[in-house]
Design a protein around this motif. Structure first.
Motif, mmCIF file in Angstrom:
data_model
loop_
_atom_site.group_PDB
_atom_site.id
_atom_site.type_symbol
_atom_site.label_atom_id
_atom_site.label_comp_id
_atom_site.label_asym_id
_atom_site.label_seq_id
_atom_site.Cartn_x
_atom_site.Cartn_y
_atom_site.Cartn_z
ATOM 1 N N HIS A 177 43.250 49.779 32.356
ATOM 2 C CA HIS A 177 43.713 48.426 32.695
ATOM 3 C C HIS A 177 42.510 47.513 32.915
ATOM 4 O O HIS A 177 41.387 47.981 33.127
ATOM 5 C CB HIS A 177 44.637 48.419 33.928
ATOM 6 C CG HIS A 177 44.062 49.022 35.173
ATOM 7 N ND1 HIS A 177 44.722 49.028 36.370
ATOM 8 C CD2 HIS A 177 42.889 49.652 35.416
ATOM 9 C CE1 HIS A 177 43.985 49.630 37.295
ATOM 10 N NE2 HIS A 177 42.874 50.015 36.737
ATOM 11 N N SER A 179 42.133 45.669 35.365
ATOM 12 C CA SER A 179 41.822 45.542 36.794
ATOM 13 C C SER A 179 40.467 46.169 37.121
ATOM 14 O O SER A 179 39.913 45.922 38.196
ATOM 15 C CB SER A 179 42.914 46.207 37.639
ATOM 16 O OG SER A 179 44.164 45.637 37.368
ATOM 17 N N ARG A 203 45.901 53.792 26.890
ATOM 18 C CA ARG A 203 46.759 54.738 27.616
ATOM 19 C C ARG A 203 47.406 55.692 26.635
ATOM 20 O O ARG A 203 47.642 55.330 25.475
ATOM 21 C CB ARG A 203 47.862 54.007 28.401
ATOM 22 C CG ARG A 203 47.304 53.178 29.511
ATOM 23 C CD ARG A 203 48.394 52.575 30.358
ATOM 24 N NE ARG A 203 47.848 51.451 31.116
ATOM 25 C CZ ARG A 203 48.563 50.627 31.850
ATOM 26 N NH1 ARG A 203 49.874 50.792 31.941
ATOM 27 N NH2 ARG A 203 47.990 49.641 32.498
ATOM 28 N N GLU A 218 43.681 39.830 32.774
ATOM 29 C CA GLU A 218 43.583 40.001 34.222
ATOM 30 C C GLU A 218 43.206 38.659 34.825
ATOM 31 O O GLU A 218 42.197 38.057 34.422
ATOM 32 C CB GLU A 218 42.485 41.031 34.523
ATOM 33 C CG GLU A 218 42.426 41.466 35.960
ATOM 34 C CD GLU A 218 43.440 42.559 36.255
ATOM 35 O OE1 GLU A 218 44.066 43.068 35.308
ATOM 36 O OE2 GLU A 218 43.607 42.898 37.440
ATOM 37 N N THR A 259 47.184 45.980 45.472
ATOM 38 C CA THR A 259 47.753 44.718 45.967
ATOM 39 C C THR A 259 48.779 45.015 47.052
ATOM 40 O O THR A 259 49.429 46.067 47.060
ATOM 41 C CB THR A 259 48.457 43.925 44.841
ATOM 42 O OG1 THR A 259 49.164 44.826 44.009
ATOM 43 C CG2 THR A 259 47.479 43.127 44.001
HETATM 44 N N1 DAH Z 1 46.559 46.762 36.363
HETATM 45 C C1 DAH Z 1 48.009 46.790 36.475
HETATM 46 C C2 DAH Z 1 48.592 47.556 35.288
HETATM 47 O O1 DAH Z 1 47.910 47.764 34.350
HETATM 48 C C3 DAH Z 1 48.592 45.433 36.502
HETATM 49 C C4 DAH Z 1 48.170 44.703 37.717
HETATM 50 C C5 DAH Z 1 48.883 44.817 38.868
HETATM 51 C C6 DAH Z 1 47.065 43.922 37.707
HETATM 52 C C7 DAH Z 1 48.504 44.175 40.001
HETATM 53 C C8 DAH Z 1 46.661 43.263 38.844
HETATM 54 C C9 DAH Z 1 47.382 43.412 39.986
HETATM 55 O O2 DAH Z 1 45.600 42.494 38.898
HETATM 56 O O3 DAH Z 1 46.999 42.751 41.114
HETATM 57 O O4 DAH Z 1 49.730 47.941 35.323
#
Ligand code: DAH
Length: 347
Positions: A177, A179, A203, A218, A259
């Motif tokens: 991700h 993130s 993935r 993001e 989060t």
């Molecule tokens: N990284 C998460 C995913 O790939 C999605 C995500 C959720 C991004 C919450 C964020 C966050 O920045 O705060 O499913």
């Protein structure tokens, strides 16, 4: 001497007549007119003659020289013409045939989508950053409040790389991700900040709404008193700018370790017009577009930011899903990456 001249002229003209190639013609030129050529030698002998005779023979010799030169250049043109005629016989161009057109390419639908997304976020002050695709376990998980062996990691179906393990950062992964950018951004930039990181993620998954390599956007906003109102305002500005004002959006409570609180954000499905009837892409008329929430204090701390002073929101949207939800009728995400020109040409 005049006889000699006559002889030279005859043999030169007949030699010129017989040559069949430009190289042979050059040899003949040297043989008669070259520095040691037959005519040149004769001209050199003129100095031994006296007065009138020298003048008369000299004139005659020059005349012969001119004749030989004229014959040489006539033969040269004839040989050249013969060569072109031979080529023309073998290959020819039909100047009346219709031309073949050069096809123009187009920007891939996913890239078009990324460009639009970047523009929308730029218009509300988000700058673009980047993070590695081959990432450390630390930035992909641990710094995001998912310690080693934490079961929440399972959701990311990650490709791990066995080589090159770091004592400090753990294994390398193909980042699952975007993130992974969050703690890197905090380490590298001063707060407050508003950024988007758009990148490829990986993935272990493949079906009508999943591909093993896809893109995420993001968004990350850190400042004083950032609240859910800021998150919702930003997300809705973006979605309404991209999809138009009347698309339906919903938030579902969810659980991300990085989060608190956390949501997933859905949009009404464009493939089945929100009906959910026999739709392979959505669940009951809704497509999950993003995860989002208010950044967990542990994440801010990992990036060296004091959570008592600053708060943040973050979201991660799937780019391919965004592309599929806007009037393109793509019933299977895998079609985006099959490189079938009949499909790609439509966008
Ligand atoms: N990284 C998460 C995913 O790939 C999605 C995500 C959720 C991004 C919450 C964020 C966050 O920045 O705060 O499913």
């Amino acid at each position: 001497m005049k006889k000699d001249l006559e002889k030279i002229k005859k043999s030169a003209l007949s030699a010129i007549d017989m040559v069949a190639t430009p190289n042979a013609l050059q040899d003949v030129r040297v043989q008669f007119l070259g520095r040691k050529g037959e005519l040149t030698r004769l001209l050199k002998g003129l100095k031994d003659l006296d007065g009138e005779k020298r003048k008369a023979v000299g004139q005659a010799a020059n005349f012969v020289k001119e004749e030989i030169e004229a014959a040489l250049s006539a033969r040269e043109s004839a040989l050249e013409k013969a060569r072109f005629d031979a080529i023309a016989k073998e290959e020819w161009i039909d100047v009346t045939a219709p031309g073949s057109s050069c096809e123009t390419g187009s920007v891939h639908l996913v890239t078009q989508t990324i460009n639009k997304i970047v523009d929308i976020f730029a218009s509300i002050g988000f700058s673009r950053v980047a993070a590695p695709e081959v990432e450390w376990d630390y930035y992909a998980f641990e710094a995001l409040n998912m310690p080693k062996e934490h079961p929440a990691r399972d959701d990311w179906e990650t490709f791990f790389i066995d080589e090159g393990v770091s004592k400090k950062y753990g294994k390398q992964v193909l980042t699952p991700h975007t993130s992974n950018a969050q703690v890197r951004i905090l380490e590298e930039h001063d707060v407050p900040l508003k950024v988007v990181n758009i990148g490829r993620v990986y993935r272990r998954q493949a079906d009508a709404s999943h591909v093993p390599m896809f893109h995420q956007v993001e968004g990350f906003c850190v400042g004083d008193n950032i609240t859910i109102a800021d998150l919702k305002g930003t997300v809705e500005y973006f979605l309404h700018s991209f999809f138009g004002q009347d698309r339906k959006i919903r938030y579902r409570p969810y659980d991300f370790r990085f989060t608190e609180p956390s949501f997933e954000i859905d949009i009404d499905c464009d493939v089945c017009s929100g009906t959910g009837d026999n739709c392979r892409v959505c669940k009951a008329g809704w497509v999950e577009l993003a995860g989002a929430g208010l950044t967990h204090p542990h994440v801010l701390k990992a990036g060296g930011v004091d959570p008592d002073k600053y708060s943040a929101f973050a979201f991660g949207f799937g780019v391919e899903r965004i592309a599929m939800m806007k009037g393109v009728s793509i019933p299977d995400m895998r079609m985006l990456y099959q490189n079938d020109l009949r499909f790609l040409k439509q966008f």
